[in-house]
Scaffold this active site. Structure first.
Site, short mmCIF file in Angstrom:
data_model
loop_
_atom_site.label_atom_id
_atom_site.label_comp_id
_atom_site.label_asym_id
_atom_site.label_seq_id
_atom_site.Cartn_x
_atom_site.Cartn_y
_atom_site.Cartn_z
N ARG A 14 0.98 -0.92 0.49
CA ARG A 14 0.33 0.06 0.15
C ARG A 14 0.98 1.01 0.08
NH1 ARG A 14 -0.71 4.74 2.26
NH2 ARG A 14 -0.14 3.75 4.18
N ASP A 15 1.65 1.20 1.30
CA ASP A 15 2.21 3.13 1.38
C ASP A 15 3.67 3.01 0.03
OD1 ASP A 15 3.01 5.28 2.06
OD2 ASP A 15 3.34 4.89 4.14
N HIS A 204 5.07 4.12 12.55
CA HIS A 204 5.86 4.55 10.74
C HIS A 204 6.99 5.73 10.38
CE1 HIS A 204 3.49 4.78 7.35
NE2 HIS A 204 3.75 5.07 6.60
N HIS A 206 8.99 6.97 8.16
CA HIS A 206 9.99 6.44 6.27
C HIS A 206 10.85 6.97 6.98
CE1 HIS A 206 6.25 6.62 3.90
NE2 HIS A 206 5.68 7.31 5.19
N CYS A 237 5.84 9.17 -1.02
CA CYS A 237 4.08 10.05 -0.28
C CYS A 237 3.65 10.74 -1.21
CB CYS A 237 3.83 10.35 1.22
SG CYS A 237 2.71 11.17 1.38
N ASN A 246 9.09 4.12 3.00
CA ASN A 246 9.28 3.26 4.51
C ASN A 246 10.47 2.80 4.89
OD1 ASN A 246 6.24 3.26 3.58
ND2 ASN A 246 6.61 3.75 5.32
P1 HMG Z 1 -13.08 14.92 -1.81
O1 HMG Z 1 -11.98 15.46 -4.18
O2 HMG Z 1 -12.46 15.55 -1.13
O3 HMG Z 1 -14.26 14.57 -2.17
O4 HMG Z 1 -12.34 13.92 -1.79
P2 HMG Z 1 -15.51 13.82 -3.17
O5 HMG Z 1 -16.44 13.19 -2.32
O6 HMG Z 1 -15.63 14.69 -3.81
O7 HMG Z 1 -14.80 12.44 -4.18
C1 HMG Z 1 -13.95 13.29 -5.08
C2 HMG Z 1 -14.52 11.81 -6.08
O8 HMG Z 1 -14.08 11.00 -5.40
C3 HMG Z 1 -15.82 11.06 -6.67
O9 HMG Z 1 -15.52 11.12 -7.80
C4 HMG Z 1 -15.91 10.28 -5.59
O10 HMG Z 1 -16.72 9.91 -6.00
C5 HMG Z 1 -14.67 9.58 -4.91
P3 HMG Z 1 -16.31 11.68 -9.01
O11 HMG Z 1 -17.72 12.34 -8.73
O12 HMG Z 1 -15.32 13.29 -9.20
O13 HMG Z 1 -15.54 10.60 -10.06
N1 HMG Z 1 -14.73 9.00 -4.44
C6 HMG Z 1 -13.96 7.65 -4.18
N2 HMG Z 1 -14.04 6.40 -4.60
C7 HMG Z 1 -13.68 5.02 -4.47
N3 HMG Z 1 -13.13 5.06 -3.33
C8 HMG Z 1 -13.84 6.06 -2.40
C9 HMG Z 1 -14.31 7.47 -2.69
N4 HMG Z 1 -14.32 8.34 -1.58
C10 HMG Z 1 -14.57 9.40 -2.87
N5 HMG Z 1 -13.73 6.00 -1.07
C11 HMG Z 1 -10.91 11.92 -0.28
C12 HMG Z 1 -11.56 13.50 -0.68
C13 HMG Z 1 -10.78 11.25 0.95
C14 HMG Z 1 -11.98 10.95 -0.56
C15 HMG Z 1 -9.50 12.21 -1.84
O14 HMG Z 1 -8.72 12.70 -1.09
C16 HMG Z 1 -9.37 10.56 -1.56
O15 HMG Z 1 -9.44 9.37 -1.74
N6 HMG Z 1 -7.59 10.98 -0.89
C17 HMG Z 1 -6.75 9.63 -0.91
C18 HMG Z 1 -5.20 10.30 -0.77
C19 HMG Z 1 -4.56 8.96 -0.25
O16 HMG Z 1 -4.63 8.11 -0.34
N7 HMG Z 1 -2.96 8.88 0.58
C20 HMG Z 1 -2.84 8.38 0.85
C21 HMG Z 1 -2.63 7.17 2.07
S1 HMG Z 1 -2.30 8.27 3.10
C22 HMG Z 1 -0.47 7.92 3.51
O17 HMG Z 1 0.40 7.79 2.61
C23 HMG Z 1 0.20 8.31 5.36
C24 HMG Z 1 0.07 7.41 5.79
O18 HMG Z 1 0.97 6.24 4.93
C25 HMG Z 1 0.95 7.69 7.52
C26 HMG Z 1 2.27 8.31 7.13
O19 HMG Z 1 3.15 7.90 6.16
O20 HMG Z 1 2.29 9.33 7.75
C27 HMG Z 1 -0.78 6.68 6.07
MG MG Z 2 3.64 6.49 5.41
#
Ligand code: HMG
Ligand code: MG
Length: 300
Positions: A14-15, A204, A206, A237, A246
């Site tokens: 995933r990450d 966690h 990196h 990220c 990571n």
């Molecule tokens: P948004 O644009 O504010 O919200 O996104 P929305 O509700 O308007 O949705 C936008 C579009 O996404 C729409 O589609 C929704 O239907 C669709 P459109 O109408 O434009 O065709 N949608 C979805 N599709 C599939 N599955 C869903 C979903 N929800 C909405 N669940 C949202 C808000 C949260 C959805 C967006 O910002 C998002 O998906 N962000 C994900 C970011 C991400 O995955 N980042 C990486 C993980 S975090 C990380 O890596 C850190 C970590 O490792 C820890 C660390 O290192 O610190 C965990």
């Molecule tokens: Mg991470």
């Protein structure tokens, strides 16, 4: 006192893969997870149900879950940003989900397009619904040791947010140094500031500045027994420019085995997996241990 046994949460599928420039096929994602399970990893983050517009690399996570062997004792978790993600995770048969908040407002906006407070309001019903269905829930906090947009983050702020995630029902809270800037004394202060019990905390790291193994050693000495890592040090990220992957799982396992701490992981099989996925992605193996073992004929 250091723990005798450590839980490693493998986040490479995933990450790691979420940040690869090229799309990774579902069969390759499945093979990676199967190899990791064969190496002895018992907690593997298999993907995420987020918007494919935001993170296209994680499209197909339902197919990945459907294609896994589901070995007894191995837990596959997925990230869910909202109720829609949880519904998709439930439909795909996930047994563990993770919500992800940030300790910095700017990163929260960039990563999930809302404020920290809005994200917690959004997660509360997701966590409650997941628990009602019997799922285990993890809560991530990003940027706990620094933010690419805001700089230093107050450990007390992190502690307050971690406590909120715990009260919400997250069984485990993972504190993320998303951009890999933290140093040993900062880690010590961060852990000391937490009110959530240590057996519910994970770290966690990196490895952007090469501090992750030192930071893990310090965390162990502070009583933390759960660490997230990524085979071959995959990843980065998408919302934190310059952040590298990571800490490599191979490097963590080598450290732990050297300290006489049990992991249940076969380092040789793990290193072979790291060499394999690095070759498959056409990238250098970011694990120092993995590279050393390859030179000594243990990679493949
Ligand atoms: P948004 O644009 O504010 O919200 O996104 P929305 O509700 O308007 O949705 C936008 C579009 O996404 C729409 O589609 C929704 O239907 C669709 P459109 O109408 O434009 O065709 N949608 C979805 N599709 C599939 N599955 C869903 C979903 N929800 C909405 N669940 C949202 C808000 C949260 C959805 C967006 O910002 C998002 O998906 N962000 C994900 C970011 C991400 O995955 N980042 C990486 C993980 S975090 C990380 O890596 C850190 C970590 O490792 C820890 C660390 O290192 O610190 C965990
Ligand atoms: Mg991470």
């Amino acid at each position: 006192m250091r723990p005798q046994r450590v839980k490693i949460v493998e986040v490479g599928p995933r990450d790691g893969l979420q940040n690869e420039a090229q799309p990774i096929s579902v069969p390759t994602r499945i093979e990676l997870i199967e190899r990791l399970a064969a190496a002895g990893l018992r907690n593997i983050e298999a993907g995420s149900f987020v918007s494919p517009k935001w993170v296209p690399q994680m499209a197909g996570t339902a197919e990945v879950l459907a294609g896994l062997e589901h070995r007894p004792g191995v837990s596959y978790s997925v990230l869910v940003p909202n109720m829609r993600g949880l519904e998709a995770a439930l439909a795909a048969g996930a047994e563990e989900v993770a919500v992800f908040a940030a300790a910095s407002e700017s990163f929260s906006r960039r990563n999930i397009n809302c404020s920290i407070a809005e994200s917690l309001d959004r997660f509360a019903p997701v966590v409650a619904a997941a628990r009602e269905k019997g799922l285990r829930v993890r809560g991530y906090l990003s940027c706990v040791l620094g933010c690419p947009y805001e700089g230093a983050i107050d450990p007390k702020k992190v502690a307050g947010l971690a406590a909120q995630l715990a009260e919400m029902g997250c069984g485990e809270i993972s504190l993320g140094d998303t951009i890999g800037v933290g140093t040993a004394d900062q880690v010590r202060r961060l852990i000391a500031a937490q009110s959530v019990a240590k057996d519910r905390l994970a770290m966690h790291f990196h490895d952007t500045y090469g501090q992750a193994v030192a930071n893990i050693l310090v965390s162990l000495e502070e009583g933390i027994a759960t660490f997230d890592s990524s085979v071959a040090g995959l990843g980065g990220c998408p919302y934190a420019a310059g952040a590298t992957g990571n800490v490599a799982t191979e490097d963590v396992v080598y450290l732990l085995h050297g300290l006489g701490i049990e992991t249940g992981i076969d380092l040789r099989v793990l290193a072979e997996t790291g060499a394999w996925i690095s070759a498959r992605l056409g990238r250098a193996n970011a694990s120092r241990v993995g590279r050393a073992m390859e030179k000594n004929g243990a990679g493949g």
